[in-house]
Scaffold this active site. Structure first.
Site, PDB file in Angstrom:
ATOM      1  N   HIS A  78      18.527  -1.724  32.704  1.00 47.20           N
ATOM      2  CA  HIS A  78      18.519  -0.372  32.156  1.00 47.20           C
ATOM      3  C   HIS A  78      17.846  -0.413  30.785  1.00 47.20           C
ATOM      4  CE1 HIS A  78      21.199   1.292  35.259  1.00 47.20           C
ATOM      5  NE2 HIS A  78      21.810   0.114  35.206  1.00 47.20           N
TER       6      HIS A  78
ATOM      7  N   ARG B   8      16.723   2.519  29.236  1.00 45.11           N
ATOM      8  CA  ARG B   8      17.154   3.756  28.560  1.00 45.11           C
ATOM      9  C   ARG B   8      16.028   4.694  28.119  1.00 45.11           C
ATOM     10  NH1 ARG B   8      21.721   3.237  31.011  1.00 45.11           N
ATOM     11  NH2 ARG B   8      23.289   1.896  30.040  1.00 45.11           N
TER      12      ARG B   8
ATOM     13  N   ASN C 236      17.801   5.792  36.109  1.00 46.38           N
ATOM     14  CA  ASN C 236      18.734   6.787  35.549  1.00 46.38           C
ATOM     15  C   ASN C 236      18.473   7.026  34.061  1.00 46.38           C
ATOM     16  OD1 ASN C 236      19.705   4.207  34.940  1.00 46.38           O
ATOM     17  ND2 ASN C 236      21.844   4.823  35.016  1.00 46.38           N
TER      18      ASN C 236
ATOM     19  N   ASP D 137      21.089   4.162  41.075  1.00 45.55           N
ATOM     20  CA  ASP D 137      22.114   3.359  40.403  1.00 45.55           C
ATOM     21  C   ASP D 137      22.788   4.126  39.272  1.00 45.55           C
ATOM     22  OD1 ASP D 137      23.479   0.749  39.982  1.00 45.55           O
ATOM     23  OD2 ASP D 137      22.585   1.003  38.012  1.00 45.55           O
TER      24      ASP D 137
ATOM     25  N   HIS E  38      24.047   1.545  44.862  1.00 43.72           N
ATOM     26  CA  HIS E  38      25.247   1.432  44.029  1.00 43.72           C
ATOM     27  C   HIS E  38      26.415   1.830  44.932  1.00 43.72           C
ATOM     28  CE1 HIS E  38      27.585   2.159  40.171  1.00 43.72           C
ATOM     29  NE2 HIS E  38      28.317   2.802  41.058  1.00 43.72           N
TER      30      HIS E  38
ATOM     31  N   ASP F   1      22.056  -6.243  35.422  1.00 44.62           N
ATOM     32  CA  ASP F   1      22.614  -4.909  35.176  1.00 44.62           C
ATOM     33  C   ASP F   1      22.762  -4.691  33.669  1.00 44.62           C
ATOM     34  OD1 ASP F   1      23.566  -2.370  35.580  1.00 44.62           O
ATOM     35  OD2 ASP F   1      25.498  -2.966  36.426  1.00 44.62           O
TER      36      ASP F   1
END
Length: 429
Positions: free
Chosen positions: A58, A60, A90, A150, A177, A304
């Site tokens: 991730h 961001r 995401n 996810d 997920h 992750d």
């Protein structure tokens, strides 16, 4: 022509060799000694692995650049031994269009420290209702092959079936997920059991993961498509994946470093650093995950890596954000947990942290043998070094590091991306 000579490296545990790299490609392997004009990287006592590949990062950006940017996450990845990472969808806005995927790709190239491959959302806005632009994302410059919502489960079986059917046409894969929202809702944050009851925390039972894994492997069999199970956390999920592979179903699975070590007991102090999704599980699940990684049931280690700004983590446990950092510590955790204990050798580490992740993601330039003709993407590891993790030294913008203060055996010494040294001894080169 740029030239790099790496001397005396133990190639994934198979014996010491020299590597000559010219213009980003390995051109000689063996006893080389010297090369005119070459930058020399002395690697006596170090293990050389194909560059690490993370299936689950991730970054961001866009949307939460206060927690991480593609540049800062790339830096953390490089010092952690990674040469490629898959950036999850995401973000805000969600990576659910070709334009969004290309933007992530371009920002990764601008950073230039690792190859940043965008993951596309399965559904528009991660809403779980309408398929995102899967085909357009794949046909874009980003060449997206992995799709995931996810952070949210694609819990509608009809939508999941359609996604699997769609990506089959171009060899894509859906990474799930696995969290049935009817069995573990959005507030669930602690493994369901005696501890969750005593602490008064909403329970997240293993069956909420296992039922989705079981459903999805059957959908993969029905559609003839590929499904990947993200962050497996329970012994029951391991059993399902092992059965599915025995049936010839095209399923792969990953485990995080934290699920290989940390247990639900750590939640007794309500420290939100240890709040993660899926939650930390009991020791029997940890033991099953280690065994499954060792025997090949679980294909890959994926971090992750989930950075969060302090104001999102420093809350009461139930209100804090889910997630932990992982890029800079993953290799050390796997070395300490799996190699030091004899569960994996260094060839096994190469398999689960480079070869298999690159294969699952379709990254042709990564996970290649350290042999003549391969791109010079590699990681040098000091297997005997002990490192004490210090969250303040992280190159990530966030500090939610569950390993802070822990001593781990095995450290990344250097990372090389297409013949260029990107990191050395925990700092950018």
């Amino acid at each position: 022509m740029s030239t790099l000579l790496i001397t005396g490296a133990d190639l994934a545990g198979s014996g010491a060799q020299d590597l000559l790299v010219e213009d980003g490609v390995i051109t000689q392997v063996g006893s080389i000694g010297s090369a005119r004009g070459a930058e020399v990287l002395e690697a006596d006592g170090l293990v050389a692995l194909p560059g690490l590949v993370d299936l689950h990062t991730h970054l961001r950006e866009p949307g939460r650049e206060d927690a991480e940017t593609i540049a800062s996450g790339s830096a953390a990845a490089a010092v952690g031994g990674f040469t490629a990472v898959l950036a999850m969808a995401n973000t805000n806005p969600v990576t659910d269009t070709a334009e969004a995927a290309e933007r992530v790709l371009d920002l990764g190239r601008a950073a230039g420290l690792v190859d940043v491959q965008p993951v596309g959302a399965v559904t528009k806005g991660l809403a779980g209702e309408e398929l995102a632009e899967l085909g357009l994302m794949h046909r874009s410059r980003a060449r997206v092959k992995v799709f995931s919502d996810d952070g949210k489960c694609v819990d509608d079986a009809r939508v999941m079936r359609r996604a699997l059917e769609y990506v089959r046409a171009f060899g894509g894969v859906v990474s799930q997920h696995a969290q049935d929202p009817h069995l573990a809702g959005s507030s669930a944050c602690c493994h369901e059991g005696e501890l969750s009851g005593r602490l008064g925390l909403p329970g997240w039972p293993g069956i909420a993961e296992e039922t989705i894994v079981a459903r999805d492997v059957m959908l993969a069999r029905h559609t003839g498509s590929r499904v990947h199970v993200a962050h497996v956390s329970t012994a029951g999920s391991v059993e399902v994946v092992r059965w599915a592979k025995a049936q010839g179903i095209d399923v792969t699975a990953e485990v995080t470093p934290h699920h290989l070590v940390l247990t639900t007991d750590l939640l007794a102090g309500y420290d939100p650093t240890f709040k993660v999704n899926p939650p930390l599980r009991p020791q029997e699940d940890v033991d099953a995950l280690r065994a499954a990684l060792a025997d090949g049931t679980i294909d890959a280690v994926a971090t992750d890596h989930a950075p969060h700004a302090r104001h999102d983590k420093e809350h009461a446990f139930v209100d804090a954000a889910f997630g932990m950092l992982g890029l800079e510590t993953a290799l050390s955790v796997v070395s300490d947990t799996m190699v030091r204990t004899g569960l994996l050798d260094w060839a096994g580490v190469a398999r689960v942290m480079s070869v298999n992740p690159a294969r699952i993601a379709g990254l042709e330039g990564h996970g290649r043998p350290l042999a003549v003709g391969s791109p010079a993407n590699l990681t040098l590891v000091d297997p005997g070094a002990r490192v004490t993790v210090d969250r303040s030294a992280s190159l990530s913008l966030s500090r939610n590091n569950p390993w802070h203060g822990r001593s781990l055996q095995g450290a990344v010494e250097a990372t090389v991306l297409r013949g260029a040294v990107t990191a050395r001894k925990g700092a950018l080169a």
